[in-house]
Design a protein around this motif. Structure first.
Motif, PDB file in Angstrom:
ATOM      1  N   PHE A 140       0.875  -1.281  -0.012  1.00  0.00           N
ATOM      2  CA  PHE A 140       0.157   0.074  -0.200  1.00  0.00           C
ATOM      3  C   PHE A 140       0.737   1.166   0.003  1.00  0.00           C
ATOM      4  O   PHE A 140       0.342   2.327   0.087  1.00  0.00           O
ATOM      5  N   VAL A 141       2.141   1.165  -0.227  1.00  0.00           N
ATOM      6  CA  VAL A 141       3.038   2.197  -0.046  1.00  0.00           C
ATOM      7  C   VAL A 141       3.100   3.039  -1.622  1.00  0.00           C
ATOM      8  O   VAL A 141       2.999   2.286  -2.458  1.00  0.00           O
ATOM      9  N   GLN A 142       2.891   4.531  -1.472  1.00  0.00           N
ATOM     10  CA  GLN A 142       2.867   5.055  -2.717  1.00  0.00           C
ATOM     11  C   GLN A 142       4.425   5.730  -2.605  1.00  0.00           C
ATOM     12  O   GLN A 142       4.745   6.855  -1.897  1.00  0.00           O
ATOM     13  N   PHE A 143       5.356   5.214  -3.445  1.00  0.00           N
ATOM     14  CA  PHE A 143       6.695   5.576  -3.491  1.00  0.00           C
ATOM     15  C   PHE A 143       6.867   6.802  -4.199  1.00  0.00           C
ATOM     16  O   PHE A 143       6.114   7.097  -5.113  1.00  0.00           O
ATOM     17  N   GLY A 144       7.680   7.871  -3.676  1.00  0.00           N
ATOM     18  CA  GLY A 144       7.720   9.123  -3.963  1.00  0.00           C
ATOM     19  C   GLY A 144       6.664  10.030  -3.814  1.00  0.00           C
ATOM     20  O   GLY A 144       6.560  11.135  -4.250  1.00  0.00           O
ATOM     21  N   LYS A 145       5.895   9.630  -2.815  1.00  0.00           N
ATOM     22  CA  LYS A 145       4.780  10.575  -2.444  1.00  0.00           C
ATOM     23  C   LYS A 145       4.350  10.466  -0.890  1.00  0.00           C
ATOM     24  O   LYS A 145       5.096   9.675  -0.175  1.00  0.00           O
ATOM     25  N   GLU A 146       3.686  11.267  -0.406  1.00  0.00           N
ATOM     26  CA  GLU A 146       3.280  11.298   1.243  1.00  0.00           C
ATOM     27  C   GLU A 146       2.349  10.402   1.494  1.00  0.00           C
ATOM     28  O   GLU A 146       1.521   9.742   0.381  1.00  0.00           O
ATOM     29  N   ASN A 147       2.718   9.428   2.252  1.00  0.00           N
ATOM     30  CA  ASN A 147       1.900   8.123   2.780  1.00  0.00           C
ATOM     31  C   ASN A 147       1.295   8.746   4.103  1.00  0.00           C
ATOM     32  O   ASN A 147       1.966   9.003   5.041  1.00  0.00           O
ATOM     33  N   VAL A 148       0.102   8.274   4.538  1.00  0.00           N
ATOM     34  CA  VAL A 148      -0.499   8.379   5.761  1.00  0.00           C
ATOM     35  C   VAL A 148      -0.805   7.194   6.392  1.00  0.00           C
ATOM     36  O   VAL A 148      -1.549   6.122   5.992  1.00  0.00           O
ATOM     37  N   ILE A 149       0.019   7.318   7.604  1.00  0.00           N
ATOM     38  CA  ILE A 149      -0.403   6.317   8.733  1.00  0.00           C
ATOM     39  C   ILE A 149      -1.436   6.420   9.590  1.00  0.00           C
ATOM     40  O   ILE A 149      -1.198   7.867  10.213  1.00  0.00           O
ATOM     41  N   ALA A 150      -2.441   5.894   9.879  1.00  0.00           N
ATOM     42  CA  ALA A 150      -3.257   6.164  10.867  1.00  0.00           C
ATOM     43  C   ALA A 150      -3.627   5.034  11.652  1.00  0.00           C
ATOM     44  O   ALA A 150      -3.604   3.816  11.460  1.00  0.00           O
ATOM     45  N   VAL A 151      -3.783   5.132  13.039  1.00  0.00           N
ATOM     46  CA  VAL A 151      -3.817   4.096  13.994  1.00  0.00           C
ATOM     47  C   VAL A 151      -4.870   4.506  14.976  1.00  0.00           C
ATOM     48  O   VAL A 151      -4.926   5.446  15.494  1.00  0.00           O
ATOM     49  N   ARG A 152      -5.640   3.572  15.182  1.00  0.00           N
ATOM     50  CA  ARG A 152      -7.116   3.765  16.196  1.00  0.00           C
ATOM     51  C   ARG A 152      -6.636   2.992  17.270  1.00  0.00           C
ATOM     52  O   ARG A 152      -6.375   1.791  17.188  1.00  0.00           O
ATOM     53  N   VAL A 153      -6.792   3.514  18.338  1.00  0.00           N
ATOM     54  CA  VAL A 153      -6.535   2.696  19.630  1.00  0.00           C
ATOM     55  C   VAL A 153      -7.808   3.037  20.484  1.00  0.00           C
ATOM     56  O   VAL A 153      -8.465   3.940  20.900  1.00  0.00           O
ATOM     57  N   ASP A 154      -8.235   1.725  20.861  1.00  0.00           N
ATOM     58  CA  ASP A 154      -9.603   1.437  21.554  1.00  0.00           C
ATOM     59  C   ASP A 154      -9.424   1.024  22.923  1.00  0.00           C
ATOM     60  O   ASP A 154      -9.234  -0.141  23.426  1.00  0.00           O
ATOM     61  N   HIS A 155      -9.160   2.105  23.824  1.00  0.00           N
ATOM     62  CA  HIS A 155      -9.371   1.898  25.409  1.00  0.00           C
ATOM     63  C   HIS A 155     -10.302   2.197  25.901  1.00  0.00           C
ATOM     64  O   HIS A 155     -10.410   2.732  26.946  1.00  0.00           O
TER      65      HIS A 155
END
Length: 811
Positions: A140-155
């Motif tokens: 899912f990496v877009q090489f040469g571009k900005e990549n968005v990492i998103a993390v949902r944490v459910d506590h």
């Protein structure tokens, strides 16, 4: 020139080792900086086009719970602090030049029930909040571009633990770039065997992961390097790994005259593993290892490198007071060094895997580690909501993930930590056999019904889960551990020993931990002569220690606890549990000095006081070092904790406490004397009458000045931390032990305040700001550098006191 070359090798090996050893392959890059965060369950939080510009910008590690407000409406088990659901997002550019490589995201720990996305695509879910995990992000990496990492944490299940857990991405995050053919995650395993002072063997396993479609003909080289930079052994082997398959190389290195790892001289080696394909290095990693031998015997206990010894251990949770669960490495180092100065030589990671920093530091400092995985298995335990052992409990927990995840998490736990030379055993559970919490057995209603040292919550309950299940689960978990490491024993901490003895649970373990069950040390040794027994969780009292000291077959104990921790709180107001040798701020408590008198070989003496007289005649390990607050002539009991053979007491140069012998029944000396202001001195003497130790406490006058001293004056930019020790003193410079003045901290320059900690368990005020009251005249401040260089000024002020200023450089 040779010396310069050796120095360069050492710098490369020893400075980069923690970066590569985490996953044991590729080129890791820490990506902790510049994340966006919101404490809301945002719909579509993983979407690339989501506007997160108004979210909070922060650096990891991050624990949002400790940044929340304490409230009596929240659960006492987790420290009256909030949970919730949060989202983290980060944009990262991955260059076009890496398009032929693999990209992985590695998380050391996220509490809990996390979901990780890249460019809107789900990489995976990991419900366990303590385990380290990694995802292949390449598809899912877009090489040469900005990549968005998103993390949902459910506590959202904020009362899911018996102690404080924290919430969020509270450990480091890494991006790993690697050749499609690389060493597998945690794929290097080195373990010593046949260890003597003249020779040792280091068995090595290297697992290769070929993610390409082509067969790979490889040469794998393992080279062992000592701490002077000298290569002491080397081996190369060829292997062919088919496309989309894994392969394993086994090697054996013979080491002559090895530098053994022990508690006094924790010698370490670096194992450099290199993978070559077609004459080119395609992957390499450096693994810290050591050479030592563990021996367990049912009659003699434990030996390290053939030397029989007692483990003087403490249990540790993973938080650090105001810092919560996001604890910097230097803070842990300071605390471990203080514990070791008290004679502590072993740590139990109660009751979960801890941050990699903890194990690395124990390797370096010479501390044994009992590494523990679970506090509950398939059913929930009681979680106290209104105060420890008060009111009606709740039953949130992690039990719901046990069936699907227990063996996966356990395997990753062992694979991650098995190279740590300090780890001596794997614990698969703590007090999962607590009688009627939830398992039950007919023995609870029989002759042993009154023989349990912990609460049994009534007699036998036929409708409760059958305790016989414990043996089956333990055997399954032990088998998982042995699949990845046969060099260490499997253990657990048993709470209901009499009940568990009726099951196959103890037999599934290699060594058996008894929690608060000293009463069965001798009888079970006689009944089960092949069982290796130790105290896996113990009170601080003298009889509990003597049950270890005076019984050769009991190899050690682990005190509850080593450091005060958040959660498992009493009724409001109470931040946490305060039975530690160190307080929330990491400072030594009176009971820490009492333990030092029992465990340390270094001559020491300590004095503290309490009012004496009617109703106050009991002995205590917690007498504070105070010579203030009494009226003239008041009867005061002075306690002396010492390892000297005898001691006397002097007040203003006169003997006021006669020479007394050390009392082995209670581990202390004490005198009752009338109070008079001045200087109180205790002198320790050996059996011949020679002075071996001396200490004093001083009457102080009113608060006059703030004193502040940093542990270190120079920080490296981008996340380095120092602790500033703060005292309130009188005009003569004496500590004002009764002071509770409110201080304000202000910082100028490239640094931030992480928190102020006075270690007052009953202070439920705001811990998120820059204002706080000292407790007993002291407080600590934690300061962290920003991502820029410059000079930092830290000022502490109070309208009625002379202020203090500390200068720190950031480079």
């Amino acid at each position: 020139m040779n010396k310069i070359r050796v120095f360069i090798v050492l710098v490369v090996l020893f400075s980069g080792v923690y970066l590569s050893a985490q996953v044991s392959f590729g080129k890791p890059e820490k990506i902790n900086n510049s994340w966006q965060f919101t404490l809301n369950d945002v719909k579509g939080g993983q979407n690339v086009d989501l506007d997160d510009s108004k979210w909070q910008n922060l650096n990891l590690p991050h624990d949002w719970s400790v940044k929340g407000q304490l409230s009596p409406t929240l659960a006492s088990c987790t420290g009256y602090l909030p949970g919730g659901i949060g989202w983290y997002r980060k944009s990262i550019n991955i260059p076009e030049s890496k398009k032929n490589e693999k990209i992985y995201l590695y998380f050391e720990g996220v509490y809990n029930r996390s979901e990780v996305y890249l460019n809107g695509n789900l990489l995976g879910k990991r419900p366990n909040g303590y385990i380290s995990f990694m995802y292949d992000a390449t598809p899912f990496v877009q090489f040469g571009k900005e990549n968005v990492i998103a993390v949902r944490v459910d506590h959202s299940q904020s009362a899911d633990s018996r102690w404080y857990t924290g919430s969020g991405i509270y450990r480091n995050v890494w991006m790993i770039t690697a050749n499609p053919v690389h060493i597998a995650q945690w794929g290097v395993f080195a373990y010593p065997k046949n260890v003597t002072k003249k020779q040792a063997l280091l068995d090595i396993e290297v697992e290769i992961d070929n993610t390409s479609r082509q067969n790979a003909a490889l040469t794998v080289t393992n080279e062992l390097i000592d701490n002077s930079g000298k290569s002491v052994a080397k081996n190369s082997k060829k292997i062919s790994v088919a496309g989309a398959q894994k392969g394993k190389v086994k090697a054996e290195l013979k080491v002559s005259n090895p530098k053994l790892w022990d508690l006094k001289t924790p010698n370490l080696y670096k194992l450099k593993t290199t993978v070559v394909q077609n004459g080119k290095v395609i992957d390499e990693t450096v693994t810290t290892t050591g050479i030592r031998a563990f021996t367990f015997d049912p009659n003699r206990g434990f030996a390290l490198n053939g030397e029989w010894m007692k483990m003087k251990g403490v249990c540790l949770h993973h938080d650090a007071g105001v810092l919560g669960s996001a604890v910097p490495r230097d803070v842990w180092k300071s605390r471990l060094i203080k514990l070791k100065s008290l004679g502590v030589n072993a740590i139990r990671t109660s009751h979960n895997p801890q941050a990699p920093d903890m194990y690395e530091l124990c390797d370096e400092l010479g501390m044994l580690v009992l590494n523990e995985m679970y506090d509950e298995w398939e059913f929930p335990k009681r979680k106290w909501l209104e105060g420890w052992n008060q009111g009606t409990p709740g039953f949130q927990g992690s039990y719901d993930i046990f069936k699907d995840w227990s063996e996966i998490d356990l395997a990753d736990f062992v694979r991650r930590d098995r190279n740590h030379v300090s780890v001596f055993a794997w614990s698969i559970g703590n007090e999962v056999d607590y009688p009627n919490d939830p398992y039950s057995h007919p023995v609870l209603g029989g002759e042993h019904a009154g023989g349990f040292t912990q609460a049994t919550y009534g007699g036998y309950k036929p409708d409760a889960p059958d305790a016989m299940r414990l043996g089956d689960i333990a055997k399954r978990l032990a088998k998982t551990v042995k699949q990845y490491d046969t060099s260490r024993p499997v253990t657990a901490g048993l709470a209901g020993v009499a009940m568990s003895n009726e099951t196959e649970y103890p037999a599934a373990l290699d060594i058996v931990g008894y929690n608060y069950t000293e009463s069965k040390y001798d009888s079970d040794h006689e009944k089960y002569p092949n069982r290796v027994i130790y105290g896996s969780e113990n009170r601080h009292d003298m009889p509990a220690w003597k049950a270890v000291r005076d019984n050769e077959h009991i190899f050690g104990q682990f005190l509850w606890t080593g450091i005060d921790y958040l959660g498992e709180s009493h009724k409001w107001p109470s931040r946490g549990f305060d039975s530690g040798l160190l307080d929330f701020g990491g400072e030594i408590k009176p009971r820490g000095y009492f333990r030092k008198s029992l465990w340390s070989d270094e001559p020491m003496i300590y004095i503290g006081t309490t009012p004496a007289g009617r109703g106050r005649a009991r002995l205590t390990q917690d007498a504070p070092p105070i010579w203030n607050g009494y009226y003239d002539g008041q009867n005061v009991r002075v306690f002396c904790y010492t390892n000297a053979a005898k001691a006397r007491l002097e007040l203003n140069g006169k003997i006021v406490g006669e020479l007394k012998d050390y009392d082995d029944n209670n581990g202390m000396i004490y005198w009752d004397i009338p109070y008079e202001s001045g200087k109180l001195v205790a002198v320790g003497l050996d059996s011949s009458g020679k002075e071996v130790s001396r200490t004093s406490i001083q009457t102080s006058k009113r608060s006059y000045e703030i004193k502040a001293k940093p542990v270190k004056n120079a920080l490296v930019k981008n996340g380095d931390v120092t602790q500033i020790d703060i005292q309130i003193v009188d005009e003569a410079g004496n500590l004002v032990t009764l002071a509770d003045d409110e201080l304000t901290c202000r910082i100028s320059g490239p640094a931030v305040l992480l928190g102020l900690e006075a270690s007052n368990n009953a202070d439920m005020s705001d811990y998120t700001d820059n204002v706080h009251r000292v407790h007993r005249g002291t407080m600590v401040a934690f300061i962290q550098s920003k991502d820029e260089s410059g000079d930092v000024k830290v000022r502490f002020t109070n309208p009625w006191l002379k202020g203090a200023e500390v200068s720190i450089s950031v480079k």
